[in-house]
Structure formats: C-alpha cells, structure tokens
Design a protein around this motif. Structure first.
Motif, PDB file in Angstrom:
ATOM      1  N   VAL A   1       1.273  -4.875   2.968  1.00  0.00           N
ATOM      2  CA  VAL A   1       1.981  -6.000   2.401  1.00  0.00           C
ATOM      3  C   VAL A   1       2.777  -6.659   3.502  1.00  0.00           C
ATOM      4  O   VAL A   1       3.679  -5.782   4.137  1.00  0.00           O
ATOM      5  CB  VAL A   1       2.755  -5.627   1.045  1.00  0.00           C
ATOM      6  CG1 VAL A   1       3.818  -6.867   0.748  1.00  0.00           C
ATOM      7  CG2 VAL A   1       2.089  -5.169   0.121  1.00  0.00           C
TER       8      VAL A   1
ATOM      9  N   LYS B   1       5.177 -12.824   3.403  1.00  0.00           N
ATOM     10  CA  LYS B   1       4.491 -13.468   2.075  1.00  0.00           C
ATOM     11  C   LYS B   1       5.392 -13.207   0.934  1.00  0.00           C
ATOM     12  O   LYS B   1       5.128 -13.937   0.100  1.00  0.00           O
ATOM     13  CB  LYS B   1       2.990 -12.809   2.193  1.00  0.00           C
ATOM     14  CG  LYS B   1       2.065 -13.351   3.367  1.00  0.00           C
ATOM     15  CD  LYS B   1       0.886 -12.685   3.139  1.00  0.00           C
ATOM     16  CE  LYS B   1      -0.348 -13.142   3.983  1.00  0.00           C
ATOM     17  NZ  LYS B   1      -1.832 -12.511   4.101  1.00  0.00           N
TER      18      LYS B   1
ATOM     19  N   TYR C   1       1.030  -5.081  -5.115  1.00  0.00           N
ATOM     20  CA  TYR C   1       0.500  -6.529  -4.892  1.00  0.00           C
ATOM     21  C   TYR C   1      -0.754  -6.642  -5.897  1.00  0.00           C
ATOM     22  O   TYR C   1      -1.632  -5.864  -5.802  1.00  0.00           O
ATOM     23  CB  TYR C   1       0.040  -6.988  -3.636  1.00  0.00           C
ATOM     24  CG  TYR C   1      -0.624  -8.276  -3.519  1.00  0.00           C
ATOM     25  CD1 TYR C   1       0.344  -9.446  -3.764  1.00  0.00           C
ATOM     26  CD2 TYR C   1      -2.027  -8.565  -3.174  1.00  0.00           C
ATOM     27  CE1 TYR C   1      -0.640 -10.623  -3.633  1.00  0.00           C
ATOM     28  CE2 TYR C   1      -2.515  -9.552  -3.048  1.00  0.00           C
ATOM     29  CZ  TYR C   1      -1.510 -10.651  -3.216  1.00  0.00           C
ATOM     30  OH  TYR C   1      -1.932 -11.981  -3.244  1.00  0.00           O
ATOM     31  N   ASP C   2      -0.669  -7.537  -6.835  1.00  0.00           N
ATOM     32  CA  ASP C   2      -1.707  -7.741  -8.025  1.00  0.00           C
ATOM     33  C   ASP C   2      -2.353  -9.001  -7.274  1.00  0.00           C
ATOM     34  O   ASP C   2      -1.953 -10.087  -7.334  1.00  0.00           O
ATOM     35  CB  ASP C   2      -0.937  -8.155  -9.267  1.00  0.00           C
ATOM     36  CG  ASP C   2      -2.009  -8.250 -10.123  1.00  0.00           C
ATOM     37  OD1 ASP C   2      -3.292  -8.620 -10.001  1.00  0.00           O
ATOM     38  OD2 ASP C   2      -1.670  -8.336 -11.556  1.00  0.00           O
ATOM     39  N   LYS C   3      -3.524  -8.527  -6.807  1.00  0.00           N
ATOM     40  CA  LYS C   3      -4.632  -9.747  -6.109  1.00  0.00           C
ATOM     41  C   LYS C   3      -5.090 -10.690  -7.165  1.00  0.00           C
ATOM     42  O   LYS C   3      -5.012 -11.816  -6.625  1.00  0.00           O
ATOM     43  CB  LYS C   3      -5.829  -8.957  -5.426  1.00  0.00           C
ATOM     44  CG  LYS C   3      -5.462  -8.241  -4.205  1.00  0.00           C
ATOM     45  CD  LYS C   3      -6.561  -7.457  -3.405  1.00  0.00           C
ATOM     46  CE  LYS C   3      -6.208  -6.430  -2.613  1.00  0.00           C
ATOM     47  NZ  LYS C   3      -7.313  -5.837  -1.819  1.00  0.00           N
ATOM     48  N   LYS C   4      -5.278 -10.269  -8.353  1.00  0.00           N
ATOM     49  CA  LYS C   4      -6.034 -11.216  -9.110  1.00  0.00           C
ATOM     50  C   LYS C   4      -4.797 -12.268  -9.555  1.00  0.00           C
ATOM     51  O   LYS C   4      -5.286 -13.494  -9.523  1.00  0.00           O
ATOM     52  CB  LYS C   4      -6.301 -10.540 -10.545  1.00  0.00           C
ATOM     53  CG  LYS C   4      -7.542 -10.204 -10.960  1.00  0.00           C
ATOM     54  CD  LYS C   4      -7.853  -9.316 -12.083  1.00  0.00           C
ATOM     55  CE  LYS C   4      -9.171  -9.061 -12.299  1.00  0.00           C
ATOM     56  NZ  LYS C   4      -9.556  -8.523 -13.677  1.00  0.00           N
TER      57      LYS C   4
ATOM     58  N   TYR D   1       3.614  -9.939  -6.210  1.00  0.00           N
ATOM     59  CA  TYR D   1       4.277  -9.047  -5.728  1.00  0.00           C
ATOM     60  C   TYR D   1       4.844  -8.501  -6.887  1.00  0.00           C
ATOM     61  O   TYR D   1       5.688  -9.084  -7.734  1.00  0.00           O
ATOM     62  CB  TYR D   1       5.019  -9.396  -4.607  1.00  0.00           C
ATOM     63  CG  TYR D   1       4.175  -9.880  -3.166  1.00  0.00           C
ATOM     64  CD1 TYR D   1       3.514  -8.838  -2.448  1.00  0.00           C
ATOM     65  CD2 TYR D   1       4.153 -11.158  -3.413  1.00  0.00           C
ATOM     66  CE1 TYR D   1       2.683  -9.364  -1.728  1.00  0.00           C
ATOM     67  CE2 TYR D   1       3.207 -11.697  -2.311  1.00  0.00           C
ATOM     68  CZ  TYR D   1       2.702 -10.742  -1.334  1.00  0.00           C
ATOM     69  OH  TYR D   1       1.718 -11.249  -0.552  1.00  0.00           O
TER      70      TYR D   1
ATOM     71  N   ASP E   1      -2.078 -12.825  -7.839  1.00  0.00           N
ATOM     72  CA  ASP E   1      -1.363 -13.278  -6.542  1.00  0.00           C
ATOM     73  C   ASP E   1       0.075 -13.137  -6.893  1.00  0.00           C
ATOM     74  O   ASP E   1       0.811 -14.045  -6.470  1.00  0.00           O
ATOM     75  CB  ASP E   1      -1.888 -14.733  -6.108  1.00  0.00           C
ATOM     76  CG  ASP E   1      -1.008 -14.971  -4.820  1.00  0.00           C
ATOM     77  OD1 ASP E   1      -0.995 -14.168  -4.134  1.00  0.00           O
ATOM     78  OD2 ASP E   1      -0.648 -16.130  -4.381  1.00  0.00           O
TER      79      ASP E   1
END
Length: 189
Positions: A35, A39, A69-72, A76, A74
């Motif tokens: 991370v 960002k 970080y939850d990619k789905k 933090y 987006d």
C-alpha cells in the motif's frame, strides 16, 4: 467568515493528524505491505469527514493505521492499532440498553453509542483475529467486539484479548464494564 462543519477538522489539526498517520504508516509497513501512502492520503483528502473520524480514533488513544485495502470497493481500511485497548474508550458497557439496565455504579458511556458518535464500526471477532495476525495486541487489556443478536438478546456481549499465544473470545453481561476493557474500531476510506 468561514463556517467549519463539525465533521471537518481545522487545517492545522488536519495537517497534524496526517503527519501522525503518515509516520505511523511508514513505521509499520508490515501492517499494509504493497500500500502506498500517497494513495491513502488522496482518499483522505477527498473525504474530510473520514479524517474527522480518524482524529476521534487518535485522540481516544486508538493509534489508527491502514491494515487492509479492499480492491473491489477501492477502500483503505483503518483499525485501531494501539498496543492495548484504547485508554480513552475503556470502562464502558456494551450498549445503551445495558447502560440503562444498571441500577448502581453506571459507567459514563457505552460502546455502541461511542462508535456511532465517532463515525466508526466496532471490530467483529473475525476482524479482531485478523488484526492479531499482524502483531499481538491486548496482552494486558481486552476489547469488546460486535456481538451476535442472539447472544445480546440473552443479556450477553463478547470481548477478546490475546494471552498465552492465542486470541481468546469471552462473554460477559453486556452491562459489565472494566478499567482494562475498551474497544477497537474500523474505518473505511
């Protein structure tokens, strides 16, 4: 004259908080490998109300840091990462119903109302266990966690701690409170 929203920090306080968060982030890279701080800060800049909640976590002793970080979505995810349950959030029973049921020696507050006022979520048992995989917390204290409704309806509530190399989940009356028991929260940004 500029009116400041309750959920927005004054510029100086905002800068101090961002400095503290960045220093903690850089010092504890094992909590959020891969991370990038820039960002995270961009997300915080775009969501000033989240900075307000992080400040509430900070001033009550939570030492919030990015843990996922939850990619789905987006997003933090910050958790309280203080070594022990945050000092400014101890000696509280589980919820308002429990607080109102006490006849004597009522605590000043309850966990559910405090998390709501801070704009954060109480950790679940699963989140608490995930946090403990990053490093060991609550070696001398304990932290309330979200309690399933069937347990709560019977008057109980759950809390966790770390002892003897393991995470333990316990139960207590929801109206109980102790100087060494607080709670940990999470915030999505």
């Amino acid at each position: 004259m500029t009116k400041i929203n309750k959920m927005e920090l004054p510029l100086e306080q905002r800068e101090e908080l961002l400095e503290a968060l960045k220093a903690r982030f850089e010092k504890n890279m094992h909590r959020h490998e891969g991370v990038e701080w820039d960002k995270v800060q961009a997300k915080l800049d775009a969501n000033p109300e989240k900075l307000w909640s992080l400040n509430e976590m900070e001033i009550t002793g939570g030492e919030p840091d990015v843990v996922e970080y939850d990619k789905k979505k987006d997003e933090y995810i910050f958790y309280d990462c203080s070594a022990e349950s945050p000092k400014g959030r101890r000696s509280a029973c589980y919820d308002r119903e429990a607080l109102e049921s006490r006849k004597k020696h009522k605590p000043e507050n309850n966990v559910i109302d405090m998390t709501t006022a801070m704009g954060i979520e109480l950790l679940t048992e699963e989140q608490y266990r995930a946090l403990q995989k990053l490093e060991n917390f609550d070696r001398k204290t304990s932290s309330w966690v979200q309690t399933p409704s069937d347990i709560r309806e019977l008057g109980g509530a759950l809390f966790c701690d770390y002892r003897y190399g393991h995470v333990f989940v316990y139960h207590n009356g929801a109206d109980s409170y102790y100087a060494a028991r607080g709670f940990r929260g999470s915030l999505r940004v």
